[in-house]
Write a protein that holds these residues in place. Structure first.
Motif: not given
Length: 172
Positions: A49, A99-101, A130, A121, A125, A118, A16, A18
């Motif tokens: 990831y 990760t968080h949208q 990484r 992505t 979540n 991060k 990804d 990002n």
């Protein structure tokens, strides 16, 4: 660190960049305040990831062998150990991230010091490992190929056999 209930499989790795896009389209078109998000940064550094499920792994390492940027192939040589003696190697461009949208015009204040948040992505979540590739690519789309290639070595706990393989992952 809490591991997932399933065993690690190399096929669970995601590449990804990002960039708040998937297939060159915004993941979120509006932020949480309802403001329109903008498409502004297609190329970005690609990370690999991995889900945190290494409880059955003694050793896992990869060697980046190349990448394709907008259909042009390039060689790239970089060895990285991710798991050694059953433990994550944190000195080798490997870290745990959350990760968080988010939309690309949104920010979260995050004060937890043990994992980086991060955003941008395509991943759900959650917590992931990484691995930095040091390669900047666009999203892989139907119109243009952007992907990373690597070989891997995997040894499971209690098994002397070392499994090897080659993977090419499209950039999400």
């Amino acid at each position: 660190m809490v591991h997932s209930g399933s065993d690690f499989e190399p096929e669970s790795i995601v590449a990804d960049n990002n960039n708040y896009l998937e297939n060159d389209q915004l993941i979120l078109t509006k932020n949480s305040a309802g403001e329109e998000s903008q498409h502004y940064r297609p190329y970005s550094s690609v990370d690999l990831y991995l889900p945190i499920n290494f409880s059955n792994v003694e050793y896992f390492g990869i060697q980046l062998t190349g990448y394709t940027r907008d259909g042009e192939e390039y060689e790239h040589n970089r060895d990285m150990s991710i798991i050694e003696n059953g433990e994550m190697v944190t000195w080798n461009a490997v870290e745990v991230v959350r990760t968080h949208q988010l939309a690309n015009n949104e920010h979260i204040s995050y004060t937890y010091h043990y994992t980086e948040i991060k955003a941008g992505t395509t991943l759900a979540n959650g917590n992931y490992i990484r691995v930095w590739t040091n390669v900047a690519l666009n999203d892989n789309t139907a119109d243009t190929t952007n992907e990373v290639s690597f070989t891997y070595k995997l040894q499971l706990k209690g098994d002397k056999t070392i499994k090897t393989g080659t993977m090419t992952l499209p950039v999400r």
